[in-house]
Design a protein around this motif. Sequence first.
Motif, PDB file in Angstrom:
ATOM      1  N   ALA A  47       0.601  -1.218  -0.188  1.00 21.04           N
ATOM      2  CA  ALA A  47       0.001  -0.074  -0.035  1.00 21.04           C
ATOM      3  C   ALA A  47       0.804   1.231   0.045  1.00 21.04           C
ATOM      4  N   ASP A  48       2.248   1.622   1.290  1.00 23.74           N
ATOM      5  CA  ASP A  48       2.770   2.562   0.720  1.00 23.74           C
ATOM      6  C   ASP A  48       3.473   2.703  -0.117  1.00 23.74           C
ATOM      7  N   ALA A  49       4.731   1.658  -0.637  1.00 26.94           N
ATOM      8  CA  ALA A  49       6.040   1.860  -1.596  1.00 26.94           C
ATOM      9  C   ALA A  49       5.468   1.540  -3.213  1.00 26.94           C
ATOM     10  N   ASN A  50       3.996   0.563  -3.074  1.00 26.37           N
ATOM     11  CA  ASN A  50       3.486   0.394  -4.182  1.00 26.37           C
ATOM     12  C   ASN A  50       4.762   0.290  -5.431  1.00 26.37           C
ATOM     13  N   ASP A  51       5.883  -0.677  -5.047  1.00 24.15           N
ATOM     14  CA  ASP A  51       6.947  -0.394  -5.475  1.00 24.15           C
ATOM     15  C   ASP A  51       6.695  -2.347  -6.368  1.00 24.15           C
ATOM     16  N   ILE A  52       5.499  -3.116  -6.059  1.00 20.70           N
ATOM     17  CA  ILE A  52       5.346  -4.137  -6.561  1.00 20.70           C
ATOM     18  C   ILE A  52       3.943  -4.642  -7.208  1.00 20.70           C
ATOM     19  N   LEU A  53       3.746  -4.972  -8.488  1.00 23.83           N
ATOM     20  CA  LEU A  53       2.875  -5.345  -8.793  1.00 23.83           C
ATOM     21  C   LEU A  53       2.282  -6.479  -9.460  1.00 23.83           C
ATOM     22  N   LEU A  54       0.789  -6.730  -8.867  1.00 23.22           N
ATOM     23  CA  LEU A  54       1.042  -8.364  -9.151  1.00 23.22           C
ATOM     24  C   LEU A  54      -0.360  -7.922 -10.317  1.00 23.22           C
ATOM     25  N   VAL A  55      -0.227  -8.680 -11.092  1.00 16.69           N
ATOM     26  CA  VAL A  55      -1.116  -8.422 -12.742  1.00 16.69           C
ATOM     27  C   VAL A  55      -2.846  -9.321 -12.027  1.00 16.69           C
ATOM     28  N   PRO A  56      -3.936  -8.612 -12.648  1.00 14.47           N
ATOM     29  CA  PRO A  56      -4.994  -9.627 -12.022  1.00 14.47           C
ATOM     30  C   PRO A  56      -4.677 -11.032 -13.509  1.00 14.47           C
ATOM     31  N   PRO A  57      -5.354 -11.660 -12.814  1.00 12.20           N
ATOM     32  CA  PRO A  57      -5.141 -13.099 -13.978  1.00 12.20           C
ATOM     33  C   PRO A  57      -5.377 -12.568 -15.645  1.00 12.20           C
ATOM     34  N   SER A  58      -6.800 -11.712 -15.774  1.00 14.93           N
ATOM     35  CA  SER A  58      -7.201 -11.650 -17.008  1.00 14.93           C
ATOM     36  C   SER A  58      -6.568 -10.559 -18.088  1.00 14.93           C
ATOM     37  N   THR A  59      -6.112  -9.607 -16.501  1.00 13.84           N
ATOM     38  CA  THR A  59      -4.945  -8.459 -17.997  1.00 13.84           C
ATOM     39  C   THR A  59      -3.313  -9.371 -17.984  1.00 13.84           C
ATOM     40  N   SER A  60      -2.883 -10.776 -17.636  1.00 18.76           N
ATOM     41  CA  SER A  60      -2.288 -11.281 -18.131  1.00 18.76           C
ATOM     42  C   SER A  60      -2.550 -12.002 -19.044  1.00 18.76           C
ATOM     43  N   TYR A  61      -4.146 -12.479 -18.675  1.00 18.53           N
ATOM     44  CA  TYR A  61      -4.517 -13.208 -20.084  1.00 18.53           C
ATOM     45  C   TYR A  61      -4.074 -12.459 -21.468  1.00 18.53           C
ATOM     46  N   TRP A  62      -4.847 -11.379 -21.201  1.00 20.24           N
ATOM     47  CA  TRP A  62      -4.770 -10.510 -22.133  1.00 20.24           C
ATOM     48  C   TRP A  62      -3.332 -10.149 -22.727  1.00 20.24           C
ATOM     49  N   PHE A  63      -2.181 -10.047 -22.102  1.00 17.70           N
ATOM     50  CA  PHE A  63      -0.845  -9.323 -22.591  1.00 17.70           C
ATOM     51  C   PHE A  63      -0.574 -10.568 -23.665  1.00 17.70           C
ATOM     52  N   ALA A  64      -0.741 -12.641 -23.116  1.00 16.64           N
ATOM     53  CA  ALA A  64      -0.082 -13.157 -23.273  1.00 16.64           C
ATOM     54  C   ALA A  64      -0.638 -13.851 -25.059  1.00 16.64           C
ATOM     55  N   ASN A  65      -2.148 -12.770 -25.305  1.00 13.87           N
ATOM     56  CA  ASN A  65      -2.959 -12.849 -26.608  1.00 13.87           C
ATOM     57  C   ASN A  65      -3.352 -11.994 -27.238  1.00 13.87           C
ATOM     58  N   CYS A  66      -2.970 -10.716 -26.331  1.00 10.20           N
ATOM     59  CA  CYS A  66      -3.424  -9.638 -27.678  1.00 10.20           C
ATOM     60  C   CYS A  66      -2.527  -9.360 -28.274  1.00 10.20           C
ATOM     61  N   GLN A  67      -2.864  -8.666 -29.904  1.00  8.14           N
ATOM     62  CA  GLN A  67      -1.397  -8.739 -30.761  1.00  8.14           C
ATOM     63  C   GLN A  67      -1.705  -7.119 -31.174  1.00  8.14           C
ATOM     64  N   ASP A  68      -1.882  -6.634 -30.417  1.00  7.42           N
ATOM     65  CA  ASP A  68      -1.617  -4.947 -30.954  1.00  7.42           C
ATOM     66  C   ASP A  68      -1.231  -4.523 -29.471  1.00  7.42           C
ATOM     67  N   GLN A  69       0.155  -4.576 -29.978  1.00  2.57           N
ATOM     68  CA  GLN A  69       1.625  -3.857 -29.120  1.00  2.57           C
ATOM     69  C   GLN A  69       1.521  -2.187 -28.325  1.00  2.57           C
ATOM     70  N   GLN A  70       0.935  -1.382 -29.034  1.00  2.00           N
ATOM     71  CA  GLN A  70       0.509   0.404 -28.525  1.00  2.00           C
ATOM     72  C   GLN A  70      -0.542   0.074 -28.083  1.00  2.00           C
ATOM     73  N   SER A  71      -1.790  -1.033 -27.880  1.00  2.00           N
ATOM     74  CA  SER A  71      -2.560  -0.876 -27.056  1.00  2.00           C
ATOM     75  C   SER A  71      -2.528  -1.327 -26.182  1.00  2.00           C
ATOM     76  N   LEU A  72      -1.873  -2.176 -25.495  1.00  5.32           N
ATOM     77  CA  LEU A  72      -1.111  -2.528 -24.530  1.00  5.32           C
ATOM     78  C   LEU A  72      -0.823  -1.564 -23.680  1.00  5.32           C
ATOM     79  N   VAL A  73       0.378  -0.672 -24.166  1.00  2.00           N
ATOM     80  CA  VAL A  73       1.335   0.091 -23.657  1.00  2.00           C
ATOM     81  C   VAL A  73       0.511   1.357 -23.302  1.00  2.00           C
TER      82      VAL A  73
END
Length: 242
Positions: A47-73
Amino acid sequence: MDDREIVLSYKDVVLRVSDLNILKGPCYLNDQIIDFYFAYLSSSYNADANDILLVPPSTSYWFANCQDQQSLVNDFVEPLKFSSKKLILFTVNDNEDFSAAERGTHWSLLVYDRSQNYFLHFDSLPGMHRYHALKLYKAVKGFMGTASESSSKDGAKTLKMKAVGSAAVPFCKEAKTPQQTNGFDCGLYVMAIAEVICRWHSCERNGNDGDWLSAVEREVNAYLETTMRGEVLKLIEDLRKQ
């Protein structure tokens, strides 16, 4: 009780009776339970440092399968502030049916450690997820640097990722992982390893020495298969009372 009845709303995650029935087991965990636990870990240890990120499963799945790199950024990398995170945790899922959610049969964990500039893959069934972990790694490895903004001739703004500094593109390797003893508790291992990493990182901020890889090897074992579902159910019940 209706399976769709809401049991708990926590951060951006809604848990229903059907999710708790899955958690009671013996069942393969769904996205919603892991999403809830990641949100809880983030709130408890980050909560304080906010320097570790736990990516939600749906977002991780989208990263793996989305072809639009600019959209991901634009939609994820910048809003999630990848460049400011010391550790980033992604879930890996083997669902090949992009039209249907929660159709996979196995979970594993992919961790980016900025201090070492590498990805480590934790798989409680060795070799089971190598292909899917590499697919996700290849999709996100170029996003670990910092973002710069450029303008096209028509004035449109585009975010592009810079390299990770002087270091080479991060590599990926398999990590020594405690092994599950059944065919359905992979999600528990993902959550348990994530919890150890978050707790270690929180202690490390306070000056404690150590190695989070060693902490995972030391603290995560098959005993969690008999205890962790009950612990998470109790956590949900405690949060309901607050």
